[in-house]
Design an enzyme around this catalytic site. Structure first.
Site, PDB file in Angstrom:
ATOM      1  CD  GLU A 120      -2.797  -0.820   2.577  1.00 26.34           C
ATOM      2  OE1 GLU A 120      -2.593   0.168   3.318  1.00 26.34           O
ATOM      3  OE2 GLU A 120      -3.617  -1.702   2.838  1.00 26.34           O
ATOM      4  CB  CYS A 164       1.727  -3.010  16.396  1.00 30.51           C
ATOM      5  SG  CYS A 164       3.369  -2.259  16.409  1.00 30.51           S
ATOM      6  N   GLY A 202       5.358  -2.268   7.402  1.00 22.50           N
ATOM      7  CA  GLY A 202       6.717  -2.691   7.704  1.00 22.50           C
ATOM      8  C   GLY A 202       7.433  -1.761   8.671  1.00 22.50           C
ATOM      9  CB  SER A 246       5.499   3.715  16.413  1.00 22.77           C
ATOM     10  OG  SER A 246       5.361   4.183  15.091  1.00 22.77           O
ATOM     11  CG  ASN A 251      -8.341   5.030  10.842  1.00 17.66           C
ATOM     12  OD1 ASN A 251      -9.405   5.643  10.866  1.00 17.66           O
ATOM     13  ND2 ASN A 251      -7.222   5.559  10.370  1.00 17.66           N
ATOM     14  CB  CYS A 277      -1.056   1.322   8.425  1.00 18.62           C
ATOM     15  SG  CYS A 277       0.453   0.718   7.680  1.00 18.62           S
TER      16      CYS A 277
END
EC number: 2.1.1.192
Length: 361
Positions: A91, A115, A163, A218, A296, A340
């Site tokens: 993507e 995650c 990734g 992150s 999301n 994502c």
């Protein structure tokens, strides 16, 4: 499988043309065709000899990706699903910002970071993308605009797609150098952001590279217990080790670090956790910035939900009162597969359903 011509750095391109018995300036011509005129075939390079074009065709492809799906949001966000030469899917996302066009690129096929809230982690990493496959994502976004007669230029890059960029360190570094090169896309270093989930040793390496791009981490939790439960990478690089590397990065580069913090309802979004985060950042407060990110939802991770506005604002206000630099990040593409890895995941599920239907008519 022939490599993409975009895999070659400018110096490597010069070496290649010399090996072909050509003058060094041919490398400049090829790069101008690729990055300024953005051609999609070697035959369009009209100031090159037929012999050189034949050699280019024999050894390289221009763009190794195929456009599979495009989703356009009402807010101008565009999400692309690209197919790699081996059939795997990735993507790329274009976001319209007040300061220009920003593209979020993917660096790996799937992800090993673990995650528990992310659609990208549903399948373990299958392979790294090479430099050319990462560059090609931007070139196809530019092609998409050109085909619509839109003379818009990508101005900002965020390496935050599927990734872990620092798990593909060399290809990502080469990618950054390629798009930053004055003879290529000439995207300013300060318009490029590379994200990591916290590979501490790679953060130290990145500090020593001397590149002037931005670093984002992150984080998503203010303590080891919680972070290890939602991000398994924290078991290898706990917060103490991570922040030692971040402090080294700041001392070495004198550059600000952005922290990404996804807001998960009643998981990491309490006022007490905001106070913990403020305490964690107190020594680097002047050179840190926190992005509070609305979640999301991903169907495969239905244990999580989006924090309500009241909890987000209470968290934000608490950080601010403690002197923290923070913002609630604007959402993009909420009417399409925005999270994502979500477009890719949903497409793979549909492809699987079609296969089952064919087998069991």
């Amino acid at each position: 499988m022939k490599p993409s011509i975009h895999s070659l750095a400018h110096q490597t391109m010069q070496e290649w043309v010399l090996e072909q018995g050509e003058k060094k300036f041919r490398a400049d011509q090829i790069w101008e065709w690729l990055y300024r005129k953005r051609v999609q075939s070697f035959e369009e390079m009209t100031n090159l000899s037929k012999d050189l074009i034949a050699k280019l065709n024999d050894q390289f492809v221009v763009n190794p990706l195929k456009q599979r799906i495009v989703q356009e949001s009402a807010d101008g966000t565009v999400k692309y699903l690209f197919e790699l030469p081996d059939g795997m899917l990735i993507e790329t996302v274009l976001m319209r910002q007040h300061y220009g066009l920003s593209v979020c690129v993917t660096t790996q096929v799937d992800c090993n970071i673990g995650c528990t809230f992310c659609a990208s982690d549903l399948i373990k990493k299958q392979r790294d993308l090479n430099n050319g496959e990462i560059v090609a994502q931007i070139m196809l976004v530019q092609k998409y605009f050109a085909e619509r007669g839109q003379d818009e230029r990508v101005s900002h890059i965020v390496v935050m797609g599927i990734g872990e960029p620092f798990d593909n360190y060399n290809n990502v570094l080469n990618f950054v150098c390629t798009i930053n090169d004055d003879k290529g896309m000439a995207i300013g270093a300060r318009h490029i952001t590379v994200s990591t989930s916290g590979l501490a040793h790679k953060i130290r390496n990145f500090a020593d590279e001397g590149v002037q791009v931005n670093l984002a981490v992150s984080l998503h939790a203010p303590n080891n217990e919680l972070r290890s439960s939602i991000m398994k990478i924290n078991r290898a690089f706990p917060i103490e080790k991570l922040f030692a590397a971040i402090e080294y990065y700041i001392e070495t580069t004198n550059r600000r670090v952005t922290f990404e913090y996804i807001m998960l309802n009643e998981v990491n979004d309490s006022v007490e956790q905001a106070l913990e985060l403020a305490e964690l950042l107190k020594n680097i407060k002047k050179l840190s910035y926190v992005n509070l990110i609305p979640y999301n939802p991903v169907s495969e991770h239905d244990q999580y939900s989006r924090s309500p506005k009241e909890r987000v604002l209470a968290f934000y206000d608490t950080l601010k009162k403690k002197g923290g630099n923070c913002v609630v990040r604007q959402e993009y593409g909420t009417d399409i597969d925005a999270a994502c890895g979500q477009l890719r995941s949903n497409t793979m599920k549909r492809d699987r359903q079609k296969a089952v239907a064919e087998v069991n008519p």
